[in-house]
Design a protein around this motif. Structure first.
Motif, PDB file in Angstrom:
ATOM      1  N   LYS A  57      21.049  39.470 -61.344  1.00 30.51           N
ATOM      2  CA  LYS A  57      21.670  38.713 -60.262  1.00 30.51           C
ATOM      3  C   LYS A  57      22.903  37.999 -60.806  1.00 30.51           C
ATOM      4  O   LYS A  57      22.868  37.426 -61.896  1.00 30.51           O
ATOM      5  N   SER A  59      25.000  34.943 -60.422  1.00 27.83           N
ATOM      6  CA  SER A  59      24.950  33.614 -59.817  1.00 27.83           C
ATOM      7  C   SER A  59      26.330  32.993 -59.690  1.00 27.83           C
ATOM      8  O   SER A  59      26.539  32.094 -58.882  1.00 27.83           O
ATOM      9  N   SER A  60      27.286  33.459 -60.488  1.00 30.86           N
ATOM     10  CA  SER A  60      28.622  32.850 -60.520  1.00 30.86           C
ATOM     11  C   SER A  60      29.529  33.319 -59.385  1.00 30.86           C
ATOM     12  O   SER A  60      30.632  32.816 -59.230  1.00 30.86           O
ATOM     13  N   VAL A  61      29.055  34.289 -58.581  1.00 34.68           N
ATOM     14  CA  VAL A  61      29.857  34.811 -57.473  1.00 34.68           C
ATOM     15  C   VAL A  61      29.086  34.602 -56.173  1.00 34.68           C
ATOM     16  O   VAL A  61      27.926  35.013 -56.066  1.00 34.68           O
ATOM     17  N   ARG A  62      29.724  33.955 -55.205  1.00 30.81           N
ATOM     18  CA  ARG A  62      29.069  33.754 -53.905  1.00 30.81           C
ATOM     19  C   ARG A  62      29.118  35.062 -53.118  1.00 30.81           C
ATOM     20  O   ARG A  62      30.184  35.631 -52.926  1.00 30.81           O
ATOM     21  N   PRO A  63      27.962  35.530 -52.659  1.00 35.22           N
ATOM     22  CA  PRO A  63      27.954  36.789 -51.893  1.00 35.22           C
ATOM     23  C   PRO A  63      28.594  36.604 -50.519  1.00 35.22           C
ATOM     24  O   PRO A  63      28.592  35.502 -49.976  1.00 35.22           O
ATOM     25  N   ASP A  68      22.299  38.637 -49.350  1.00 40.40           N
ATOM     26  CA  ASP A  68      21.529  37.609 -50.044  1.00 40.40           C
ATOM     27  C   ASP A  68      22.067  37.327 -51.440  1.00 40.40           C
ATOM     28  O   ASP A  68      22.184  36.176 -51.845  1.00 40.40           O
ATOM     29  N   ALA A  69      22.373  38.374 -52.191  1.00 39.57           N
ATOM     30  CA  ALA A  69      22.825  38.207 -53.571  1.00 39.57           C
ATOM     31  C   ALA A  69      23.539  39.476 -54.012  1.00 39.57           C
ATOM     32  O   ALA A  69      23.271  40.564 -53.511  1.00 39.57           O
TER      33      ALA A  69
END
Length: 106
Positions: A57, A59-63, A68-69
């Motif tokens: 996953k 986490s450093s990039v906003r989907p 969701d991810a």
């Protein structure tokens, strides 16, 4: 059959992903196609557990809205792709030029 037992279906229709894939040098493009062929034969549980793919996953990039991810996975020895899961589909987004750019760092 649970969601993780389902065979992975590939969505390679994203134009950015296609540009990235077709822009690879021939040996790397073939390696990427070998990886995609391998993924087609796996269940989702196998993708999650495969040490060579390293499904992670990001986490450093906003989907984008509705996703969701976003995840990264190793598509060649030197490159990672980004993708997300939607039902049985693995929808590919990009192939990063280098490892760090996959995670939004550079």
């Amino acid at each position: 059959m649970t969601l993780s037992d389902a065979k992975v279906r590939l969505d390679l229709n994203n134009p950015v992903f296609q540009d990235n894939l077709f822009g690879l040098q021939k040996p790397e493009r073939h390696a990427a196609l070998d990886t995609l062929s391998k993924i087609r034969r796996l269940t989702w549980l196998q993708v999650y557990r495969d040490p060579g793919l390293k499904w992670e996953k990001i986490s450093s990039v906003r989907p984008p809205p509705g996703i969701d991810a976003i995840y990264s996975l190793r598509i060649t020895q030197a490159r990672r792709a980004t993708a997300y899961r939607e039902g049985d589909f693995m929808r590919f987004l990009t192939i990063a030029a280098d490892h760090d750019s996959t995670y939004g760092r550079k």
